[in-house]
Scaffold this motif. Structure first.
Motif, PDB file in Angstrom:
ATOM      1  N   VAL A 136       0.870  -1.179   0.000  1.00 14.77           N
ATOM      2  CA  VAL A 136       0.000   0.000   0.000  1.00 14.77           C
ATOM      3  C   VAL A 136       0.908   1.231   0.000  1.00 14.77           C
ATOM      4  N   VAL A 137       0.578   2.203  -0.849  1.00 16.56           N
ATOM      5  CA  VAL A 137       1.415   3.409  -0.979  1.00 16.56           C
ATOM      6  C   VAL A 137       1.032   4.416   0.110  1.00 16.56           C
ATOM      7  N   LEU A 138       2.062   4.962   0.762  1.00 13.83           N
ATOM      8  CA  LEU A 138       1.860   6.012   1.770  1.00 13.83           C
ATOM      9  C   LEU A 138       2.560   7.275   1.286  1.00 13.83           C
ATOM     10  N   ALA A 139       1.785   8.358   1.094  1.00  9.88           N
ATOM     11  CA  ALA A 139       2.393   9.650   0.703  1.00  9.88           C
ATOM     12  C   ALA A 139       2.402  10.533   1.952  1.00  9.88           C
ATOM     13  N   GLY A 140       1.445  11.471   2.077  1.00 13.67           N
ATOM     14  CA  GLY A 140       1.389  12.312   3.279  1.00 13.67           C
ATOM     15  C   GLY A 140       0.688  11.614   4.442  1.00 13.67           C
ATOM     16  N   GLY A 141      -0.103  10.601   4.135  1.00 16.16           N
ATOM     17  CA  GLY A 141      -0.774   9.807   5.172  1.00 16.16           C
ATOM     18  C   GLY A 141      -2.053  10.419   5.726  1.00 16.16           C
ATOM     19  N   THR A 142      -2.489  11.569   5.194  1.00 10.05           N
ATOM     20  CA  THR A 142      -3.648  12.251   5.805  1.00 10.05           C
ATOM     21  C   THR A 142      -4.974  11.552   5.498  1.00 10.05           C
ATOM     22  N   ASP A 143      -5.000  10.716   4.473  1.00  7.98           N
ATOM     23  CA  ASP A 143      -6.169   9.852   4.247  1.00  7.98           C
ATOM     24  C   ASP A 143      -5.876   8.447   4.757  1.00  7.98           C
ATOM     25  N   LEU A 144      -4.745   7.900   4.327  1.00  8.82           N
ATOM     26  CA  LEU A 144      -4.463   6.486   4.593  1.00  8.82           C
ATOM     27  C   LEU A 144      -4.409   6.177   6.090  1.00  8.82           C
ATOM     28  N   LEU A 145      -3.677   6.984   6.842  1.00 11.29           N
ATOM     29  CA  LEU A 145      -3.511   6.674   8.270  1.00 11.29           C
ATOM     30  C   LEU A 145      -4.835   6.826   9.020  1.00 11.29           C
ATOM     31  N   GLY A 199      -0.579  16.841   3.096  1.00 12.97           N
ATOM     32  CA  GLY A 199      -1.400  16.208   2.055  1.00 12.97           C
ATOM     33  C   GLY A 199      -0.870  16.522   0.666  1.00 12.97           C
ATOM     34  N   THR A 200      -0.828  15.496  -0.191  1.00 11.88           N
ATOM     35  CA  THR A 200      -0.284  15.669  -1.542  1.00 11.88           C
ATOM     36  C   THR A 200      -1.400  15.616  -2.580  1.00 11.88           C
ATOM     37  N   ILE A 201      -1.111  16.198  -3.736  1.00  8.07           N
ATOM     38  CA  ILE A 201      -2.103  16.160  -4.822  1.00  8.07           C
ATOM     39  C   ILE A 201      -2.271  14.717  -5.312  1.00  8.07           C
ATOM     40  N   GLY A 204      -2.036  11.994  -3.507  1.00  8.65           N
ATOM     41  CA  GLY A 204      -2.879  11.291  -2.536  1.00  8.65           C
ATOM     42  C   GLY A 204      -4.341  11.669  -2.685  1.00  8.65           C
ATOM     43  N   ASN A 205      -4.596  12.932  -2.979  1.00  7.45           N
ATOM     44  CA  ASN A 205      -5.978  13.402  -3.153  1.00  7.45           C
ATOM     45  C   ASN A 205      -6.638  12.714  -4.352  1.00  7.45           C
ATOM     46  N   ILE A 206      -5.875  12.571  -5.432  1.00  2.00           N
ATOM     47  CA  ILE A 206      -6.405  11.909  -6.639  1.00  2.00           C
ATOM     48  C   ILE A 206      -6.596  10.417  -6.382  1.00  2.00           C
ATOM     49  N   GLY A 227     -13.033  15.032  -3.480  1.00  2.00           N
ATOM     50  CA  GLY A 227     -11.622  15.469  -3.461  1.00  2.00           C
ATOM     51  C   GLY A 227     -11.498  16.820  -4.158  1.00  2.00           C
ATOM     52  N   ASP A 228     -10.963  17.809  -3.457  1.00  2.00           N
ATOM     53  CA  ASP A 228     -11.027  19.180  -3.982  1.00  2.00           C
ATOM     54  C   ASP A 228     -10.130  19.451  -5.183  1.00  2.00           C
ATOM     55  N   SER A 229      -9.048  18.675  -5.344  1.00  2.00           N
ATOM     56  CA  SER A 229      -8.166  18.977  -6.490  1.00  2.00           C
ATOM     57  C   SER A 229      -8.723  18.409  -7.798  1.00  2.00           C
ATOM     58  N   MET A 249     -15.435  26.764  -7.066  1.00  2.00           N
ATOM     59  CA  MET A 249     -16.367  27.165  -6.003  1.00  2.00           C
ATOM     60  C   MET A 249     -16.707  25.916  -5.201  1.00  2.00           C
ATOM     61  N   ARG A 250     -16.900  26.083  -3.912  1.00  2.00           N
ATOM     62  CA  ARG A 250     -17.172  24.901  -3.095  1.00  2.00           C
ATOM     63  C   ARG A 250     -18.021  25.297  -1.907  1.00  2.00           C
ATOM     64  N   LEU A 251     -18.837  24.334  -1.482  1.00  2.00           N
ATOM     65  CA  LEU A 251     -19.688  24.554  -0.332  1.00  2.00           C
ATOM     66  C   LEU A 251     -19.433  23.440   0.673  1.00  2.00           C
TER      67      LEU A 251
HETATM   68  C1  LIG Z   1      -8.654  16.722   8.998  1.00  2.00           C
HETATM   69  C2  LIG Z   1      -8.658  16.447   7.513  1.00  2.00           C
HETATM   70  C3  LIG Z   1      -9.224  17.377   6.651  1.00  2.00           C
HETATM   71  C4  LIG Z   1      -9.246  17.133   5.276  1.00  2.00           C
HETATM   72  N1  LIG Z   1      -9.814  18.068   4.452  1.00  2.00           N
HETATM   73  C5  LIG Z   1      -9.866  17.830   3.118  1.00  2.00           C
HETATM   74  C6  LIG Z   1     -10.487  18.781   2.249  1.00  2.00           C
HETATM   75  O1  LIG Z   1     -10.967  19.841   2.665  1.00  2.00           O
HETATM   76  N2  LIG Z   1     -10.534  18.483   0.921  1.00  2.00           N
HETATM   77  C7  LIG Z   1     -10.004  17.325   0.408  1.00  2.00           C
HETATM   78  O2  LIG Z   1     -10.074  17.120  -0.802  1.00  2.00           O
HETATM   79  N3  LIG Z   1      -9.406  16.418   1.216  1.00  2.00           N
HETATM   80  C8  LIG Z   1      -9.326  16.635   2.547  1.00  2.00           C
HETATM   81  N4  LIG Z   1      -8.738  15.709   3.380  1.00  2.00           N
HETATM   82  C9  LIG Z   1      -8.212  14.465   2.807  1.00  2.00           C
HETATM   83  C10 LIG Z   1      -6.690  14.433   2.527  1.00  2.00           C
HETATM   84  O3  LIG Z   1      -5.984  15.368   3.294  1.00  2.00           O
HETATM   85  C11 LIG Z   1      -6.364  14.656   1.038  1.00  2.00           C
HETATM   86  O4  LIG Z   1      -7.085  13.756   0.227  1.00  2.00           O
HETATM   87  C12 LIG Z   1      -4.852  14.539   0.753  1.00  2.00           C
HETATM   88  O5  LIG Z   1      -4.583  15.147  -0.472  1.00  2.00           O
HETATM   89  C13 LIG Z   1      -4.346  13.096   0.710  1.00  2.00           C
HETATM   90  O6  LIG Z   1      -2.968  13.119   0.377  1.00  2.00           O
HETATM   91  P1  LIG Z   1      -1.892  12.284   1.202  1.00  2.00           P
HETATM   92  O7  LIG Z   1      -0.572  12.573   0.600  1.00  2.00           O
HETATM   93  O8  LIG Z   1      -2.024  12.532   2.656  1.00  2.00           O
HETATM   94  O9  LIG Z   1      -2.373  10.810   0.827  1.00  2.00           O
HETATM   95  P2  LIG Z   1      -2.208   9.439   1.630  1.00  2.00           P
HETATM   96  O10 LIG Z   1      -3.101   9.427   2.807  1.00  2.00           O
HETATM   97  O11 LIG Z   1      -0.776   9.117   1.848  1.00  2.00           O
HETATM   98  O12 LIG Z   1      -2.769   8.442   0.506  1.00  2.00           O
HETATM   99  C14 LIG Z   1      -4.117   8.496   0.079  1.00  2.00           C
HETATM  100  C15 LIG Z   1      -4.379   7.339  -0.895  1.00  2.00           C
HETATM  101  O13 LIG Z   1      -3.661   7.516  -2.102  1.00  2.00           O
HETATM  102  C16 LIG Z   1      -2.722   6.448  -2.327  1.00  2.00           C
HETATM  103  N5  LIG Z   1      -1.538   7.117  -2.893  1.00  2.00           N
HETATM  104  C17 LIG Z   1      -0.960   8.260  -2.431  1.00  2.00           C
HETATM  105  N6  LIG Z   1       0.006   8.671  -3.268  1.00  2.00           N
HETATM  106  C18 LIG Z   1       0.056   7.761  -4.283  1.00  2.00           C
HETATM  107  C19 LIG Z   1       0.853   7.646  -5.472  1.00  2.00           C
HETATM  108  N7  LIG Z   1       1.779   8.565  -5.791  1.00  2.00           N
HETATM  109  N8  LIG Z   1       0.639   6.592  -6.294  1.00  2.00           N
HETATM  110  C20 LIG Z   1      -0.306   5.656  -5.984  1.00  2.00           C
HETATM  111  N9  LIG Z   1      -1.102   5.724  -4.895  1.00  2.00           N
HETATM  112  C21 LIG Z   1      -0.918   6.767  -4.043  1.00  2.00           C
HETATM  113  C22 LIG Z   1      -2.537   5.796  -0.966  1.00  2.00           C
HETATM  114  O14 LIG Z   1      -2.198   4.431  -1.076  1.00  2.00           O
HETATM  115  C23 LIG Z   1      -3.920   5.989  -0.352  1.00  2.00           C
HETATM  116  O15 LIG Z   1      -4.806   5.016  -0.847  1.00  2.00           O
HETATM  117  C24 LIG Z   1      -8.688  15.928   4.764  1.00  2.00           C
HETATM  118  C25 LIG Z   1      -8.098  15.001   5.641  1.00  2.00           C
HETATM  119  C26 LIG Z   1      -8.085  15.255   6.998  1.00  2.00           C
HETATM  120  C27 LIG Z   1      -7.453  14.245   7.926  1.00  2.00           C
END
Ligand SMILES: Cc1cc2nc3c(=O)[nH]c(=O)nc-3n(C[C@H](O)[C@H](O)[C@H](O)COP(=O)(O)OP(=O)(O)OC[C@H]3O[C@@H](n4cnc5c(N)ncnc54)[C@H](O)[C@@H]3O)c2cc1C
Length: 291
Positions: free
Chosen positions: A26-35, A108-110, A112-114, A121-123, A182-184
């Motif tokens: 499993v890929v871990l980037a910033g971890g803000t979703d995964l963890l 958080g990385t772009i 990871g958001n995708i 996902g906002d991006s 725009m977002r709500l």
């Molecule tokens: C308190 C809080 C508030 C948040 N608010 C928002 C918000 O307002 N809007 C929003 O859109 N999101 C929000 N998020 C979600 C999150 O922060 C984003 O989606 C963020 O961009 C995820 O990036 P990351 O690097 O942390 O991803 P990770 O948590 O590391 O990974 C997310 C997923 O992507 C996979 N992955 C990551 N990088 C790669 C890669 N390069 N190749 C293949 N797979 C990969 C991982 O395996 C995992 O499944 C929030 C999260 C928290 C905890």
């Protein structure tokens, strides 16, 4: 019995691709979703994790000819600091500013958001209207996939488990390109979008050429508002056109009720956000005298 997790920390892309091929971690980037998902029990603790944050090749924002490329590991904080993106994707900065909090934007990385594949996902809507392509790499080679073809449902993508998202690429617009996001949400910070909308219009001599409108959190994936786009082509922006297009955008989506909002409200708000976005572009053009 507790599961032991093995964490790989490669320093290079080639090393990472070998590990992905051998162990399918499993890929871990910033971890803000995964963890959050692992801790909350949404996904079981993985046997193998690959932490990619030391791989320099996945970082940075560059322009080569007309192509702009964003490394998958680019954080939202870095996007907000980018002069290049402020010029060629200002609506992506607007979206980045809305994400989480300063702490979340710093981690958080772009990519990871995708890859998290949330329809909220906002991006993602800003990248849809740029007609961005995702660059996926495995030891077998590279492929480019249009972002609009990548997500198949909430949390689902066409990525193979041996592939890494290495970057996002799009063609830079010119002076005729205008954008909005725009977002709500329930409140300004730390709230996931109930509805979002992004737009890109090419406007020359007051007439709209190409138009792209994308909607977030109103379907299982981000979607284009095809009816709204068709209505915009060839028109001049006016309050009447903005209202007509906003009404069409409402019919381009089929939202559901969930914990964040209700379908009927979301559908109504799609119209409000699209109308506001178009009116903002119209006012910008009036302000700088291009119409
Ligand atoms: C308190 C809080 C508030 C948040 N608010 C928002 C918000 O307002 N809007 C929003 O859109 N999101 C929000 N998020 C979600 C999150 O922060 C984003 O989606 C963020 O961009 C995820 O990036 P990351 O690097 O942390 O991803 P990770 O948590 O590391 O990974 C997310 C997923 O992507 C996979 N992955 C990551 N990088 C790669 C890669 N390069 N190749 C293949 N797979 C990969 C991982 O395996 C995992 O499944 C929030 C999260 C928290 C905890």
């Amino acid at each position: 019995m507790l599961t032991q997790t093995v964490i790989f920390t490669p320093k290079s892309l080639s090393e990472a691709l070998e590990v992905l091929n051998d162990k399918k971690p499993v890929v871990l980037a910033g971890g803000t979703d995964l963890l959050v998902q692992i801790k909350g029990g949404g996904i079981p603790p993985p046997r193998y994790i690959i932490a990619i944050d030391n791989i320099k090749a996945l970082k940075g924002i560059k322009k080569n000819g007309r192509k702009v490329r964003i490394g998958a590991l680019t954080t939202f904080e870095e996007i907000l600091d980018s002069e290049l993106l402020a010029k060629f994707a200002p609506h992506l900065l607007e979206a980045s500013y809305e994400i989480g909090s300063p702490q979340i934007r710093a981690r958080g990385t772009i990519g990871g958001n995708i890859m998290n594949a949330s329809p909220a996902g906002d991006s993602i809507p800003p990248l849809f209207v740029l007609e961005a392509h995702l660059i996926l790499q495995s030891i077998e080679g590279r492929r480019k996939v249009a972002i609009s073809q990548f997500h198949t449902g909430p949390g689902k993508t066409i990525r193979r488990r041996d592939e890494l998202l290495i970057g996002i690429e799009f063609e830079a617009g010119d002076k005729s390109s205008r954008y909005f996001f725009m977002r709500l949400g329930t409140r300004k910070a730390l709230a996931i979008a109930k509805v979002s909308a992004a737009g890109m219009l090419n406007i020359k001599n007051g007439h709209i050429g190409k138009a792209r409108i994308a909607l977030g959190a109103v379907a299982p994936t981000v979607v284009y508002a095809h009816g709204a786009q068709d209505l915009l082509a060839g028109k001049s922006l006016s309050p009447e056109v903005a209202l007509l297009v906003a009404n069409a955008a409402q019919n381009d989506c089929h939202p559901i009720d969930d914990i964040r909002s209700q379908a009927e409200y979301r559908q109504a708000m799609v119209g409000v956000l699209v109308e506001r976005g178009l009116m903002r572009i119209m006012n910008e053009l009036n302000g700088d005298g291009q119409r």
